[in-house]
Design a protein around this motif. Structure first.
Motif, short mmCIF file in Angstrom:
data_model
loop_
_atom_site.label_atom_id
_atom_site.label_comp_id
_atom_site.label_asym_id
_atom_site.label_seq_id
_atom_site.Cartn_x
_atom_site.Cartn_y
_atom_site.Cartn_z
N SER A 224 7.15 4.61 9.07
CA SER A 224 6.83 3.30 8.49
C SER A 224 5.54 3.37 7.68
CB SER A 224 6.71 2.25 9.59
OG SER A 224 5.76 2.65 10.55
N PHE A 225 4.61 4.28 8.06
CA PHE A 225 3.38 4.42 7.27
C PHE A 225 3.70 4.85 5.84
CE2 PHE A 225 -0.13 5.20 10.69
CZ PHE A 225 0.04 3.90 11.10
N TYR A 226 4.71 5.71 5.70
CA TYR A 226 5.10 6.13 4.35
C TYR A 226 5.84 4.99 3.64
CZ TYR A 226 4.12 10.89 5.96
OH TYR A 226 3.52 12.02 6.44
N ASP A 227 6.73 4.31 4.39
CA ASP A 227 7.51 3.23 3.77
C ASP A 227 6.60 2.17 3.16
OD1 ASP A 227 9.86 4.40 4.42
OD2 ASP A 227 10.27 3.17 6.19
N VAL A 228 5.55 1.81 3.92
CA VAL A 228 4.63 0.79 3.44
C VAL A 228 4.06 1.19 2.08
CG1 VAL A 228 2.32 -0.16 3.80
CG2 VAL A 228 3.95 -0.16 5.65
N ALA A 229 3.58 2.42 1.98
CA ALA A 229 2.97 2.85 0.72
C ALA A 229 4.02 3.00 -0.36
CB ALA A 229 2.22 4.16 0.94
N ARG A 230 5.21 3.46 0.01
CA ARG A 230 6.26 3.65 -1.00
C ARG A 230 6.69 2.33 -1.62
NH1 ARG A 230 10.97 6.23 1.64
NH2 ARG A 230 11.96 6.07 -0.39
N THR A 231 6.82 1.28 -0.79
CA THR A 231 7.24 0.00 -1.36
C THR A 231 6.21 -0.51 -2.36
OG1 THR A 231 6.21 -1.28 0.38
CG2 THR A 231 8.52 -0.76 0.68
N MET A 232 4.98 -0.01 -2.25
CA MET A 232 3.94 -0.49 -3.17
C MET A 232 3.72 0.47 -4.33
SD MET A 232 1.32 -2.02 -0.44
CE MET A 232 1.94 -3.11 0.81
N GLY A 233 4.64 1.40 -4.50
CA GLY A 233 4.60 2.25 -5.68
C GLY A 233 3.85 3.55 -5.51
N ALA A 234 3.67 4.03 -4.27
CA ALA A 234 2.94 5.29 -4.06
C ALA A 234 3.82 6.49 -4.40
CB ALA A 234 2.46 5.38 -2.62
N LEU B 59 14.14 1.41 -0.54
CA LEU B 59 13.74 2.54 0.30
C LEU B 59 14.91 3.48 0.56
CD1 LEU B 59 11.38 0.77 2.84
CD2 LEU B 59 10.73 2.45 1.12
N PRO B 77 11.89 2.07 -4.77
CA PRO B 77 10.89 1.05 -4.44
C PRO B 77 10.14 0.59 -5.68
CG PRO B 77 10.59 3.02 -3.10
CD PRO B 77 11.55 3.37 -4.17
N PRO B 79 6.68 -2.13 -6.71
CA PRO B 79 5.67 -3.04 -6.18
C PRO B 79 6.00 -4.52 -6.38
CG PRO B 79 4.69 -1.40 -7.63
CD PRO B 79 6.15 -1.21 -7.70
N PHE B 85 6.86 -5.68 7.34
CA PHE B 85 7.58 -5.27 8.54
C PHE B 85 7.24 -6.15 9.75
CE2 PHE B 85 6.94 -1.69 5.79
CZ PHE B 85 8.14 -1.03 5.80
N TYR B 91 -2.97 0.82 8.30
CA TYR B 91 -3.49 2.16 8.55
C TYR B 91 -4.75 2.03 9.40
CZ TYR B 91 -0.37 3.67 4.79
OH TYR B 91 0.72 3.91 4.02
N LEU B 102 -4.29 -1.04 -0.71
CA LEU B 102 -3.40 0.11 -0.78
C LEU B 102 -2.52 0.14 -2.04
CD1 LEU B 102 -2.39 2.57 0.90
CD2 LEU B 102 -0.56 1.10 1.70
N ALA B 106 -2.55 2.90 -4.96
CA ALA B 106 -1.39 3.77 -5.18
C ALA B 106 -0.98 3.78 -6.65
CB ALA B 106 -0.22 3.33 -4.31
N ARG B 107 -1.23 2.66 -7.33
CA ARG B 107 -0.82 2.59 -8.73
C ARG B 107 -2.00 2.80 -9.69
NH1 ARG B 107 1.67 -2.70 -9.73
NH2 ARG B 107 0.69 -3.41 -7.81
#
Lengths: 330, 253
Positions: A224-234, B59, B77, B79, B85, B91, B102, B106-107
């Motif tokens: 889920s730590f990865y999912d969170v960042a991925r949904t935000m474009g990481a 996802l 995915p 933004p 969740f 984190y 975050l 990330a962007r």
């Protein structure tokens, strides 16, 4: 929106404490003065060079402790308070040690050494000891950093990439548990200098625990730590640097700690077997002359060096992992 | 205000591979959400509604079917579609502010758009706790921080996967109101997964009731009441009975 108000930690209630003597410090002071009296007043069974200095040191420690005890351990001295029983025990130990060696000569020499003989090593041979520490550090640190870096990168790659894990895992599993010192004959043959060989061995000893614990740290990061960042474009590189590595850091530090321990043992073995400098060599060389006082002095210095490095590592960890609760204190 | 996203899902099938066998979780699901709308997906625990949110978030790709956001197929995915969740999944090594930052980090927008972080924290009432670490927060505060982290991205679609499921009941009631107010003020589209009938009726314009796994839509209820709603509104109480009966809980109704 408003956050439910959560009270911050209350400032510790500080009251002005009335003056009170520090009994532990006073007793320790008296014990050290007793040790000083024994050292100075009772003639040695043999000719020792540093009896007066030892007595002087014990007397100084005793006087200072006595003063601190009477003054009630003011200011920064208050931090010594919990050490009270230890300070008494150390003085008692010194008295017992002095009795069975220098005063009554009960234990066989040269294997057993009087306190003043040990002190003499420090006063007379400090330059060589200091030089040995320097050489040990200059051998240890590059090897440790090399092994830790390669181990960290390997661990992250194995934890992140299934393909790297597939190829690296069996190799790590076969080679890793092998003690690094088992490579000694090959290393001294394969490298042109004993310094290179030792650096390789130290790096190898450090590499294994760092790689394994980094790997397990990265592999156990919650999806889920990865999912969170991925949904935000990481992107993957962001996920590695900003999610996988910080999440695995507690485990990485365990690996760095274990690696440091094994690097110490390889360092000493390497210095005893081939490298002509450093504390290991100093001990080996002194032992050849039956100069056991020098061996013990070097052991003491080595212990100080090792615990100093471990303390340094734990400091770095505490600073890096300040967000964690309840970490083990060193 | 943001650009609300409209959703169009057609014939979605999905399955999990479990010990070499396919376990179907979604069966022929169709769904339309108007831009700025608010739809609740209601169903028993583990029926597959959370999976549907993961598909919309991009996802995972579905086994079959098409997902479109504003007419464009969803391939990964983005933004603009942020998923929140059930666990805050903050984190632990980052302060509240750094957690909220975050998405911008990330962007690569943190330098130019960094002010949005504090705006979002203020919006959820956490600006005074910006330097706190997650382990210092209560459950409700942690979920607010997660909300701020989502809002920083100015999502056109907020996907809420039982975001209040683990909160104590008082905090939960309060955050239901706050989420509705936020949705009305900011204008994003909301897709909410919940297994709480009352929560669905309080927060959504439309409620889709799912069957147990593999999930299919068994009924659709339009909740035609103005916001903010009240849980003792007789119309909602009647709807609640109707939904519970659909779910086969006649006794509880």
């Amino acid at each position: 929106m408003s956050a439910s108000a959560e009270a911050g930690p209350l400032p510790a209630a500080r009251e002005a404490r009335p003056w009170r003597i520090w009994a532990g410090g006073g007793i320790a002071g008296l014990a050290w003065l007793a040790a000083a009296a024994l050292v100075l007043a009772w003639p040695d069974a043999d000719d020792y060079g540093r009896t007066e200095l030892l007595g002087g040191i014990a007397a100084t420690v005793g006087l200072l402790l006595l003063l601190a005890g009477l003054a009630g351990a003011p200011g920064p001295i208050a931090r010594l308070r919990p050490a009270g029983p230890w300070l008494v025990a150390l003085a008692a130990g010194l008295i017992a040690w002095e009795l069975v060696t220098a005063k009554l000569d009960l234990l066989p020499r040269p294997f057993f050494v009087a306190p003043q003989a040990l002190l003499e090593v420090f006063t007379d041979d400090y330059a060589k000891l200091g030089d040995s520490v320097l050489h040990s550090l200059l051998l240890l640190i590059p090897g440790y950093l090399l092994g830790a870096t390669i181990g960290f990168v390997t661990g992250v790659a194995m934890g992140w990439s299934r393909r790297v894990g597939y190829w690296a895992h069996p190799v790590l599993r076969l080679i890793g548990p092998l003690p690094a010192t088992a490579w000694l004959p090959i290393a001294f043959f394969a490298f042109s200098t004993s310094r290179q060989a030792s650096t390789f061995l130290i790096a190898l000893a450090t590499f294994f625990p760092v790689a394994v614990l980094t790997w397990s740290g990265v592999a156990s990061v919650a999806g889920s730590f990865y999912d969170v960042a991925r949904t935000m474009g990481a992107r993957p590189w962001f996920l590695i640097r900003k999610v996988a590595v910080p999440a695995a850091l507690p485990s990485v530090f365990v690996g760095l700690f274990m690696g440091l321990g094994s690097s110490f043992s390889v360092l000493v073995v390497a210095e005893m077997m081939g490298v002509k400098s450093g504390l290991g060599f100093y001990m080996q060389w002194s032992q050849g002359w039956a100069a056991y006082a020098n061996v013990y002095a070097a052991l003491l210095v080595l212990a100080g060096m090792c615990t100093g490095l471990v303390t340094l590592l734990f400091r770095v960890r505490d600073w890096k992992l300040a967000w964690q609760k309840g970490v083990v204190r060193w | 205000m943001v650009n609300p996203i409209g959703l169009r899902l057609r014939g979605i099938h999905h399955a999990f591979a479990l010990k070499g066998q396919d376990l179907p979780v979604l069966e022929d699901v169709d769904l339309d959400v108007r831009p700025g709308g608010s739809v609740a997906l209601l169903g028993p625990s583990g029926c597959g509604k959370s999976t549907l949110l993961r598909l919309v978030a991009g996802l995972e790709p579905p086994r079959r079917g098409t997902l479109e956001a504003d007419g464009a197929p969803i391939t990964g995915p983005d933004p603009s579609r942020v998923l929140m969740f059930q666990d805050p999944t903050l984190y632990p090594w980052r302060s509240v502010r750094a957690n909220a930052a975050l998405g911008l980090e990330a962007r690569g927008l943190i330098r130019t758009e960094g002010a949005r972080v504090d705006d979002a924290l203020r919006l959820v009432g956490l600006h005074e706790f910006a330097e706190a670490y997650p382990h210092q927060l209560s459950g409700g505060m942690a979920q607010r921080a997660a909300l701020a982290r989502a809002l920083v991205n100015r999502p056109g679609l907020l996907l809420l996967d039982e975001p209040l499921g683990k909160l104590d009941s008082l905090t939960r009631l309060k955050m239901q109101e706050e989420l509705v107010a936020l949705w009305q003020r900011e204008g994003f589209t909301t897709l909410l997964v919940t297994h709480d009938v009352e929560e669905a009726l309080l927060m959504a314009e439309r409620v889709l009731v799912f069957s147990p796994r593999p999930a299919r839509v068994v009924s659709e209820i339009a909740v035609d009441r103005p916001f903010p709603r009240h849980r003792d509104d007789p119309h909602l109480v009647a709807l609640r009975r109707e939904v519970l009966e659909t779910l086969g809980l006649r006794e509880a109704a």
